[in-house]
Scaffold this motif. Structure first.
Motif, PDB file in Angstrom:
ATOM      1  N   UNK A 244      11.309  -9.692 -38.135  1.00  0.00           N
ATOM      2  CA  UNK A 244      12.092  -8.962 -37.139  1.00  0.00           C
ATOM      3  C   UNK A 244      13.548  -9.414 -37.146  1.00  0.00           C
ATOM      4  N   UNK A 245      13.763 -10.715 -37.348  1.00  0.00           N
ATOM      5  CA  UNK A 245      15.124 -11.258 -37.263  1.00  0.00           C
ATOM      6  C   UNK A 245      15.992 -10.894 -38.459  1.00  0.00           C
ATOM      7  N   UNK A 246      15.372 -10.667 -39.627  1.00  0.00           N
ATOM      8  CA  UNK A 246      16.166 -10.502 -40.844  1.00  0.00           C
ATOM      9  C   UNK A 246      15.958  -9.184 -41.587  1.00  0.00           C
ATOM     10  N   UNK A 247      14.875  -8.466 -41.321  1.00  0.00           N
ATOM     11  CA  UNK A 247      14.571  -7.276 -42.120  1.00  0.00           C
ATOM     12  C   UNK A 247      14.846  -5.993 -41.338  1.00  0.00           C
ATOM     13  N   UNK A 260       9.028 -19.646 -31.623  1.00  0.00           N
ATOM     14  CA  UNK A 260      10.362 -19.042 -31.695  1.00  0.00           C
ATOM     15  C   UNK A 260      11.207 -19.642 -32.814  1.00  0.00           C
ATOM     16  N   UNK A 261      10.584 -20.454 -33.683  1.00  0.00           N
ATOM     17  CA  UNK A 261      11.330 -21.145 -34.735  1.00  0.00           C
ATOM     18  C   UNK A 261      10.447 -21.302 -35.966  1.00  0.00           C
ATOM     19  N   UNK A 311      14.839 -19.052 -34.747  1.00  0.00           N
ATOM     20  CA  UNK A 311      15.044 -17.738 -35.354  1.00  0.00           C
ATOM     21  C   UNK A 311      15.997 -16.883 -34.526  1.00  0.00           C
ATOM     22  N   UNK A 312      16.968 -16.224 -35.184  1.00  0.00           N
ATOM     23  CA  UNK A 312      17.966 -15.413 -34.464  1.00  0.00           C
ATOM     24  C   UNK A 312      17.409 -14.031 -34.116  1.00  0.00           C
ATOM     25  N   UNK A 340      12.383 -17.858 -26.496  1.00  0.00           N
ATOM     26  CA  UNK A 340      12.836 -16.724 -27.299  1.00  0.00           C
ATOM     27  C   UNK A 340      13.497 -15.670 -26.421  1.00  0.00           C
ATOM     28  N   UNK A 341      12.874 -15.371 -25.293  1.00  0.00           N
ATOM     29  CA  UNK A 341      13.441 -14.363 -24.391  1.00  0.00           C
ATOM     30  C   UNK A 341      14.775 -14.826 -23.813  1.00  0.00           C
ATOM     31  N   UNK A 342      14.861 -16.101 -23.470  1.00  0.00           N
ATOM     32  CA  UNK A 342      16.119 -16.625 -22.925  1.00  0.00           C
ATOM     33  C   UNK A 342      17.236 -16.530 -23.957  1.00  0.00           C
ATOM     34  N   UNK A 343      16.936 -16.822 -25.209  1.00  0.00           N
ATOM     35  CA  UNK A 343      17.949 -16.708 -26.263  1.00  0.00           C
ATOM     36  C   UNK A 343      18.385 -15.257 -26.412  1.00  0.00           C
TER      37      UNK A 343
END
Length: 420
Positions: A244-247, A260-261, A311-312, A340-343
């Protein structure tokens, strides 16, 4: 005449059944027992006690179980409570196309305390519980580096495409993909280690493998080409969040009890290299049952030295849904999901959602799957503790299955568009 009625007698495992008994002595305790054999011949069984009414009837939609493996009005409780005769086994369907699970339901006119009865039941039924509906196609995939199985619903499509992954058991599990296809999704059950010619364990993970799978699904003639969904649990949920973060092909993501990492293994993708947060095996807890709880073996991603491993997810094209059990004893999944949600919120992404199920453990599976609080793992010398409590966990499985499908339908375009 004593009778036992179960409807429907042939169904998908995620569908409820109705169980009724009649012709019994009035206001007397009776037992209904369920059992099945898995594909290895192992027995899973459950039982519950009921008080007949003034007409000698029992209806599991209305009559509360007075005892046994659960108490209260739970029409599917006998399926939820199926437990292995040999401890620490997990019920998983391997051959989803060839045969169903045959569930034997037996009625006894007295209190049955022995789980393996010597007397014959006064009535019985055998029902079929399938993982695919008629017309679903199963297509083994060995294309390029991709190893998996594609399940297609009947018809021409285009269907919403979903990549389906599991966690640390490795190999290829197809039962959720079979059910997703039965509900109208084109589902690719994707292996990523310990299968065929893939690595036997997770060392360095190359995200281009998962990118190739997403591209394959987007380009399939029966699949919508405007992006795919990803549904995954445990380590697979971590891979899903990487995707999800990169594709750009990933339109919606469901992470079931994940992190989350990047943890343990390293991740590469082109010029990108992410070191995994090291595990701490010295923090593993051995429970009173002799099983392992891994919750504390994962380090806090908030530590300064781990920032580059987070993960971003704010870069994700589509929404992300975290499904977590607050009694998970394998991951501290609720903590990871909230982080993850907070980020995401901090970085302006508003479509990251956390759905927490009180009393649920790690193995949130489709409804009809029995509660499995602990089971053997091929990579550990002792069984792993998954956590959870029988009734709230199985209620969570019903709720999360519906929420997963609704989320995917809302966020994956079902029409054909330009290829990604």
């Amino acid at each position: 005449m004593v009778g036992l009625n179960v409807t429907p007698e042939i169904s998908l495992v995620d569908e409820p059944v109705k169980i009724r008994a009649w012709g019994l002595p009035t206001e007397q305790v009776i037992t209904i027992r369920a059992w099945l054999k898995d594909e290895k011949g192992e027995i899973f069984h459950s039982r519950a006690f009921y008080m007949t009414d003034k007409k000698g009837n029992v209806d599991l939609e209305k009559t509360p179980a007075t005892g046994g493996d659960f108490q209260g009005v739970f029409p599917m409780g006998l399926f939820w409570a199926l437990r292995p005769a040999i401890p620490f086994l997990r019920l998983m369907k391997r051959d989803v196309m060839g045969s169903p699970f045959l569930v034997h339901l037996e009625l006894y006119s007295s209190l049955l305390l022995n789980p393996l009865p010597e007397d014959s039941p006064v009535a019985s039924k055998v029902i079929e519980r399938w993982y695919v509906s008629p017309g679903v196609q199963r297509i083994p995939i060995r294309e390029g580096r991709i190893r998996g199985t594609l399940f297609l619903p009947p018809g021409e499509g285009p269907f919403r495409g979903v990549i389906d992954m599991f966690g640390g058991v490795g190999g290829l599990l197809e039962f959720r993909s079979g059910l997703l296809a039965s509900r109208g999704f084109a589902s690719l059950a994707l292996a990523y280690f310990a299968y065929d010619d893939l690595p036997s364990y997770l060392g360095q993970v190359d995200l281009t493998y998962f990118e190739e799978a997403a591209q394959f699904l987007c380009h399939h003639p029966k699949v919508s080409s405007d992006g795919v969904g990803v549904v995954a649990i445990c380590k697979g949920a971590e891979m899903a969040l990487c995707m999800a973060s990169y594709l750009p092909q990933v339109a919606a993501t469901v992470c079931i009890n994940g992190t989350n990492a990047v943890n343990g293994n390293s991740l590469i993708y082109g010029d990108l290299s992410v070191n995994g947060i090291p595990y701490h095996p010295e923090r593993v807890v051995i429970t009173d049952f002799g099983s392992l709880s891994l919750t504390h073996a994962m380090d806090d991603p908030r530590k300064p030295e781990h920032q580059n491993s987070i993960l971003p997810l704010e870069k994700a094209r589509g929404p992300i849904l975290f499904l977590v059990g607050d009694k998970d004893q394998n991951y501290n999944s609720l903590f990871f999901a909230k982080e993850a949600q907070a980020r995401a919120v901090k970085n302006g992404k508003k479509d990251v959602y956390v759905r927490c199920y009180p009393g649920a453990g790690h193995l949130l599976e489709p409804p009809g799957s029995p509660f499995c609080p602990v089971s053997q793992s091929p990579f550990f010398p002792l069984p792993l503790t998954w956590g959870g409590e029988l009734l709230p966990h199985c209620r969570a499985q019903e709720a999360s299955w519906k929420e997963t499908q609704d989320f995917l339908r809302r966020n994956i375009n079902s029409s054909r568009r330009s290829k990604l």
